[in-house]
Design a protein around this motif. Structure first.
Motif, PDB file in Angstrom:
ATOM      1  N   GLY A 272      33.965  48.469   0.607  1.00 56.07           N
ATOM      2  CA  GLY A 272      32.831  49.287   0.999  1.00 56.07           C
ATOM      3  C   GLY A 272      31.730  48.888   1.717  1.00 56.07           C
ATOM      4  O   GLY A 272      30.359  49.017   1.776  1.00 56.07           O
TER       5      GLY A 272
ATOM      6  N   LYS B  17      27.834  49.789   4.879  1.00 53.05           N
ATOM      7  CA  LYS B  17      26.594  50.492   4.491  1.00 53.05           C
ATOM      8  C   LYS B  17      25.528  49.832   5.204  1.00 53.05           C
ATOM      9  O   LYS B  17      25.357  48.859   5.164  1.00 53.05           O
ATOM     10  CB  LYS B  17      26.272  50.242   3.017  1.00 53.05           C
ATOM     11  CG  LYS B  17      27.111  51.088   2.133  1.00 53.05           C
ATOM     12  CD  LYS B  17      27.078  52.468   2.206  1.00 53.05           C
ATOM     13  CE  LYS B  17      28.015  53.478   1.112  1.00 53.05           C
ATOM     14  NZ  LYS B  17      27.827  54.831   1.302  1.00 53.05           N
TER      15      LYS B  17
ATOM     16  N   ARG C 106      29.452  61.292   7.572  1.00 56.16           N
ATOM     17  CA  ARG C 106      28.646  60.293   6.923  1.00 56.16           C
ATOM     18  C   ARG C 106      27.209  60.418   7.569  1.00 56.16           C
ATOM     19  O   ARG C 106      26.974  60.787   8.755  1.00 56.16           O
ATOM     20  CB  ARG C 106      29.133  58.919   7.109  1.00 56.16           C
ATOM     21  CG  ARG C 106      30.450  58.609   6.624  1.00 56.16           C
ATOM     22  CD  ARG C 106      30.534  58.511   5.132  1.00 56.16           C
ATOM     23  NE  ARG C 106      31.761  58.598   4.486  1.00 56.16           N
ATOM     24  CZ  ARG C 106      31.968  58.785   3.002  1.00 56.16           C
ATOM     25  NH1 ARG C 106      30.880  58.418   2.416  1.00 56.16           N
ATOM     26  NH2 ARG C 106      33.254  58.800   2.433  1.00 56.16           N
TER      27      ARG C 106
ATOM     28  N   TRP D 197      39.510  58.674  -9.120  1.00 58.89           N
ATOM     29  CA  TRP D 197      38.393  58.615  -8.157  1.00 58.89           C
ATOM     30  C   TRP D 197      38.971  58.870  -6.763  1.00 58.89           C
ATOM     31  O   TRP D 197      38.302  59.661  -6.198  1.00 58.89           O
ATOM     32  CB  TRP D 197      37.682  57.246  -8.241  1.00 58.89           C
ATOM     33  CG  TRP D 197      36.809  56.902  -7.125  1.00 58.89           C
ATOM     34  CD1 TRP D 197      36.911  56.197  -6.193  1.00 58.89           C
ATOM     35  CD2 TRP D 197      35.469  57.539  -7.177  1.00 58.89           C
ATOM     36  NE1 TRP D 197      35.667  56.126  -5.421  1.00 58.89           N
ATOM     37  CE2 TRP D 197      34.852  57.004  -6.070  1.00 58.89           C
ATOM     38  CE3 TRP D 197      34.639  58.389  -7.971  1.00 58.89           C
ATOM     39  CZ2 TRP D 197      33.545  57.316  -5.520  1.00 58.89           C
ATOM     40  CZ3 TRP D 197      33.202  58.594  -7.472  1.00 58.89           C
ATOM     41  CH2 TRP D 197      32.672  58.370  -6.430  1.00 58.89           C
TER      42      TRP D 197
ATOM     43  N   LYS E 170      39.304  60.222   2.949  1.00 58.54           N
ATOM     44  CA  LYS E 170      38.691  59.682   4.279  1.00 58.54           C
ATOM     45  C   LYS E 170      37.783  58.510   3.503  1.00 58.54           C
ATOM     46  O   LYS E 170      36.880  58.911   2.741  1.00 58.54           O
ATOM     47  CB  LYS E 170      37.839  60.539   5.101  1.00 58.54           C
ATOM     48  CG  LYS E 170      37.611  59.940   6.503  1.00 58.54           C
ATOM     49  CD  LYS E 170      37.316  61.035   7.282  1.00 58.54           C
ATOM     50  CE  LYS E 170      36.731  60.634   8.558  1.00 58.54           C
ATOM     51  NZ  LYS E 170      35.384  60.835   8.731  1.00 58.54           N
ATOM     52  N   GLY E 171      37.666  57.516   3.946  1.00 60.66           N
ATOM     53  CA  GLY E 171      36.894  56.291   3.387  1.00 60.66           C
ATOM     54  C   GLY E 171      35.952  55.612   4.553  1.00 60.66           C
ATOM     55  O   GLY E 171      36.040  55.735   5.713  1.00 60.66           O
ATOM     56  N   CYS E 172      34.951  54.745   3.967  1.00 62.43           N
ATOM     57  CA  CYS E 172      34.127  53.998   4.888  1.00 62.43           C
ATOM     58  C   CYS E 172      34.886  52.706   5.231  1.00 62.43           C
ATOM     59  O   CYS E 172      35.854  52.302   4.490  1.00 62.43           O
ATOM     60  CB  CYS E 172      32.905  53.482   4.339  1.00 62.43           C
ATOM     61  SG  CYS E 172      31.814  54.967   3.879  1.00 62.43           S
TER      62      CYS E 172
ATOM     63  N   CYS F  99      36.856  50.170   2.752  1.00 59.33           N
ATOM     64  CA  CYS F  99      36.972  51.028   1.406  1.00 59.33           C
ATOM     65  C   CYS F  99      38.428  51.011   0.671  1.00 59.33           C
ATOM     66  O   CYS F  99      38.988  51.841   1.243  1.00 59.33           O
ATOM     67  CB  CYS F  99      36.304  52.047   1.276  1.00 59.33           C
ATOM     68  SG  CYS F  99      36.076  52.880  -0.319  1.00 59.33           S
TER      69      CYS F  99
ATOM     70  N   CYS G 263      38.800  52.572  -1.962  1.00 56.60           N
ATOM     71  CA  CYS G 263      38.970  53.858  -2.908  1.00 56.60           C
ATOM     72  C   CYS G 263      38.033  55.115  -2.302  1.00 56.60           C
ATOM     73  O   CYS G 263      37.159  55.359  -2.770  1.00 56.60           O
ATOM     74  CB  CYS G 263      38.292  53.471  -4.291  1.00 56.60           C
ATOM     75  SG  CYS G 263      36.554  52.627  -4.112  1.00 56.60           S
ATOM     76  N   PRO G 264      38.670  55.527  -1.083  1.00 56.04           N
ATOM     77  CA  PRO G 264      38.050  56.373  -0.267  1.00 56.04           C
ATOM     78  C   PRO G 264      37.547  57.749  -1.196  1.00 56.04           C
ATOM     79  O   PRO G 264      38.336  58.502  -1.720  1.00 56.04           O
ATOM     80  CB  PRO G 264      38.832  57.006   0.763  1.00 56.04           C
ATOM     81  CG  PRO G 264      40.253  56.471   0.019  1.00 56.04           C
ATOM     82  CD  PRO G 264      40.037  55.400  -0.825  1.00 56.04           C
ATOM     83  N   CYS G 265      36.202  58.055  -1.165  1.00 55.93           N
ATOM     84  CA  CYS G 265      35.694  58.980  -1.752  1.00 55.93           C
ATOM     85  C   CYS G 265      35.624  60.262  -0.759  1.00 55.93           C
ATOM     86  O   CYS G 265      35.430  61.453  -1.345  1.00 55.93           O
ATOM     87  CB  CYS G 265      34.201  58.661  -2.399  1.00 55.93           C
ATOM     88  SG  CYS G 265      33.100  58.512  -1.245  1.00 55.93           S
ATOM     89  N   GLY G 266      35.822  60.113   0.240  1.00 55.41           N
ATOM     90  CA  GLY G 266      35.382  61.309   1.183  1.00 55.41           C
ATOM     91  C   GLY G 266      36.634  62.142   1.272  1.00 55.41           C
ATOM     92  O   GLY G 266      37.840  61.420   1.272  1.00 55.41           O
TER      93      GLY G 266
ATOM     94  N   CYS H 250      28.689  49.103  -0.760  1.00 59.96           N
ATOM     95  CA  CYS H 250      28.867  50.512  -1.413  1.00 59.96           C
ATOM     96  C   CYS H 250      28.620  50.070  -2.822  1.00 59.96           C
ATOM     97  O   CYS H 250      29.280  49.146  -3.213  1.00 59.96           O
ATOM     98  CB  CYS H 250      30.008  51.404  -1.222  1.00 59.96           C
ATOM     99  SG  CYS H 250      30.046  52.554  -2.186  1.00 59.96           S
TER     100      CYS H 250
ATOM    101  N   LEU I 233      29.639  52.193  -5.346  1.00 57.50           N
ATOM    102  CA  LEU I 233      30.660  52.963  -5.984  1.00 57.50           C
ATOM    103  C   LEU I 233      31.831  52.263  -6.731  1.00 57.50           C
ATOM    104  O   LEU I 233      32.233  52.702  -7.815  1.00 57.50           O
ATOM    105  CB  LEU I 233      30.902  54.360  -5.275  1.00 57.50           C
ATOM    106  CG  LEU I 233      29.929  55.043  -4.856  1.00 57.50           C
ATOM    107  CD1 LEU I 233      30.234  56.157  -3.957  1.00 57.50           C
ATOM    108  CD2 LEU I 233      29.198  55.682  -6.159  1.00 57.50           C
ATOM    109  N   GLN I 234      32.000  51.244  -6.236  1.00 65.70           N
ATOM    110  CA  GLN I 234      33.117  50.405  -6.652  1.00 65.70           C
ATOM    111  C   GLN I 234      32.473  49.833  -8.299  1.00 65.70           C
ATOM    112  O   GLN I 234      33.581  49.937  -9.191  1.00 65.70           O
ATOM    113  CB  GLN I 234      33.877  49.091  -5.923  1.00 65.70           C
ATOM    114  CG  GLN I 234      34.367  49.548  -4.673  1.00 65.70           C
ATOM    115  CD  GLN I 234      33.441  50.127  -3.517  1.00 65.70           C
ATOM    116  OE1 GLN I 234      32.124  50.171  -3.657  1.00 65.70           O
ATOM    117  NE2 GLN I 234      34.229  51.033  -2.666  1.00 65.70           N
TER     118      GLN I 234
HETATM  119 FE1  SF4 Z   1      32.458  54.987   1.387  1.00 64.76          FE
HETATM  120 FE2  SF4 Z   1      33.095  56.192  -0.919  1.00 64.76          FE
HETATM  121 FE3  SF4 Z   1      34.174  54.121  -0.258  1.00 64.76          FE
HETATM  122 FE4  SF4 Z   1      31.714  54.107  -1.246  1.00 64.76          FE
HETATM  123  S1  SF4 Z   1      33.496  54.810  -2.247  1.00 64.76           S
HETATM  124  S2  SF4 Z   1      32.675  53.119   0.529  1.00 64.76           S
HETATM  125  S3  SF4 Z   1      30.821  55.886  -0.095  1.00 64.76           S
HETATM  126  S4  SF4 Z   1      34.346  55.831   0.890  1.00 64.76           S
END
Ligand code: SF4
Length: 608
Positions: free
Chosen positions: A73, A76, A181, A236, A284-286, A289, A291-294, A490, A492-493
């Protein structure tokens, strides 16, 4: 410097002058990057009392030492400015792939200053940096323009763009990137619009130096392996942030009809599980990443697609507006993104207007004939468009945010304007969740959730308890969580997958060559928190405790329905929370950092 692009790019939009300077090593040492750079440059360079939408304000876009590297991630970047919405500090985090390209162009921060005489866009291709004419692009939606730029320059070019909301300086306009985003909060898109900067298009090919390549690979792989092995990874990745919708509904934290309650009878229609089944077509992720949360969604009814919605948008355009229909929420999300306005602030503003309409404080004469009742989907779409174009009485009223709108309208509507410091509260109802309430009250940008997400702690220790441990928890989170925004990765991990944060320590050391423990990083976080507090003190005459008070709804009006029916935080407890918070922070009883605290933190001369 290891871990850094090496330069600060300064673009004066008034004169067209573009310069680069080496990233100052002492700033990298003391403020590390990202949000730290933003806070430092804002305080040092933007003159006191600068008009947020005028030439003296600056927009500072910063990467961190982890950005663009093989770290989960690490896509950012931070957008810092003086907020036109609040008049204080604004910092918005943006994911996607923009940050990595910025770093590969050798840039740690872009500092945008002045105001261009005509619409322009900034084009960066490694060392080639130009301001190009955007007169014909002015007025375009964010999605169309991003597609146009990708066709013109190629898929490898990353684009950050404002929509009509930013051009029209809606005070909570956002910046859009990668179609889904955003740098969302505080009006960074309005500041970009005020500078007549429509977009930034960039591509870089340079390497980022690291201190210990083998150590970097080893520590990076360990972090990726921890993500891959995490128990919560599958869930997730399937649901992203939408997974908390049902939980919030169950515990009474789901904002409902302008935060009048915390549970919604139509909640199931907007739960993450419903969304996944009905509209999600892919994930879809950044950058980088695992563990894509999109979630990319297809709204058959509207024949449209969008990346999202994520939880905050679901709460504020769903239950908060009395709408239990995930396709409608996703369509509102698409409209906001394309028009370039923050879904959180927009959802709160519309919720406030719906309540005012139902109470007879706003009438059809004020809404251009719209039947602005909770649950009215078509009226919601219409209001979003009105806001972005400041169209009609209602659009102009809501485009300036809920605090100004309620002050202008009066008639008791201030009581149900859900904001702190002028920023609309994000998607957690806090009638009886004292840690989360305090987190909103004291957040450095206004009522935003991401600095200190303390609501689960409320449930662990007793939601109405007002004890020093709760306050300490909020402060610890405020010092610690934003450090991910400083590092350029990120959080969120760590938050969602439960990755051991100590895994970042050897990685950061291998990249930068500097050994820093989390305690060291939290100390930097504390320093930045106090600098930004002093920014509010400097910019707002009489700033103090009154700015930390929450919406009256949370201590005067217990919900009538849902699991928190009848529950409320007492006024005395709100005051006690602040008393304890100020004491633990080393601030005076009015909430101002003391001279002693500033001295101990080593920032007395910066903020003098
Ligand atoms: Fe982006 Fe979500 Fe992955 Fe964080 S968890 S890097 S916000 S896709």
């Amino acid at each position: 410097m290891n871990g850094y692009g090496g330069s600060i790019l300064r673009v004066n939009l008034t004169t067209g002058q573009i310069t680069k300077q080496p990233t100052p090593p002492e700033v990298a040492r003391d403020y590390i990057g990202g949000r730290g750079f933003g806070a430092y440059f804002l305080f040092k360079e933007v003159p006191k009392n600068a008009e947020p939408l005028g030439p003296e304000n600056k927009l500072i876009i910063s990467t961190g030492p982890l950005s663009g590297l093989m770290v989960p991630g690490a896509g950012k970047c931070d957008w810092t400015t003086k907020s036109p919405l609040t008049g204080g500090y604004a910092s918005a985090s943006m994911g996607g792939h923009f940050t990595a390209e910025l770093k590969y162009a050798g840039i740690d921060s872009i500092i945008l200053e002045g105001v261009s005489p005509k619409p322009v866009y900034l084009f960066i291709d490694d060392d080639k940096v130009q301001l190009l004419d955007a007169t014909n692009l002015w007025g375009k939606g964010a999605f169309e323009l991003e597609v146009d730029f990708k066709h013109k320059y190629g898929e490898e070019y990353q684009v950050a763009v404002i929509g009509p909301g930013g051009e029209n300086m809606v005070l909570y306009a956002c910046v859009n990137h990668d179609y889904g985003r955003q740098a969302g909060r505080g009006g960074v898109g309005a500041v970009m619009g005020s500078k007549k900067l429509k977009a930034i298009v960039l591509h870089g090919t340079k390497s980022v130096p690291v201190a210990d390549l083998a150590g970097y690979r080893k520590a990076g792989m360990e972090l990726y392996k921890a993500c891959k092995d995490a128990e919560g990874l599958a869930e997730w990745t399937r649901y992203g942030t939408t997974i908390v919708t049902s939980w919030c509904d169950e515990v009474g934290a789901l904002p409902t009809r302008n935060f009048q309650a915390g549970s919604f009878e139509g909640g199931k229609g907007i739960y993450g599980q419903t969304m996944r089944k009905e509209i999600v077509i892919t994930d879809k992720g950044c950058f980088g990443c695992p563990c894509p949360c999109g979630k990319y969604s297809n709204m058959k009814r509207y024949n449209t697609q969008v990346e999202g919605p994520e939880y905050e948008t679901i709460g504020l355009f769903g239950s908060n507006l009395g709408i239990g229909d995930i396709q409608a929420v996703a369509e509102s999300n698409r409209l906001c993104d394309d028009l370039g306005i923050d879904t959180i602030s927009a959802g709160v503003c519309i919720g406030w207007a719906m309540e005012a309409y139902e109470k007879g404080i706003l009438t059809k004469a004020d809404t251009d004939g719209l039947e602005l009742k909770f649950g009215n989907i078509e009226a919601t779409f219409a209001v979003v468009k009105k806001i972005a174009y400041r169209e009609g009485k209602l659009g102009a009223l809501l485009a300036d945010g809920v605090k100004r709108a309620s002050q202008k309208l009066g008639k008791g509507s201030e009581k149900f304007a859900i904001e702190v410091k002028g920023m609309e509260q994000s998607s957690y109802a806090t009638h009886n969740a004292t840690a989360m309430l305090l987190a909103y009250m004291t957040c450095d940008v206004g009522a935003h959730h991401n600095r200190s997400w303390a609501i689960t702690y409320d449930l662990q220790v007793g939601r109405d308890k007002v004890v020093p441990e709760k306050v300490a928890r909020v402060i610890w989170l405020q010092n610690f969580r934003p450090m991910f925004d400083v590092l350029g990765a990120c959080r969120l991990q760590w938050v969602e997958l439960g990755i051991n944060r100590d895994l970042y320590v050897p990685l950061l050391e291998a990249i930068t060559g500097l050994h820093r423990t989390w305690e060291d990083l939290e100390a930097v976080g504390n320093r930045i928190w106090n600098i930004t507090r002093m920014y509010w003190v400097r910019e707002i005459e009489g700033f103090g405790r009154a700015w930390d008070m929450p919406s009256r709804r949370f201590y005067e009006e217990p919900p009538k329905t849902g699991v928190t029916a009848g529950q409320i935080t007492k006024y005395e407890d709100v005051i006690r929370l602040l008393d304890m918070y100020y004491e633990q922070r080393g601030w005076n009883t009015n909430g101002l950092p003391t001279a002693d605290t500033l001295e101990k933190l080593g920032i007395a001369s910066l903020v003098a």
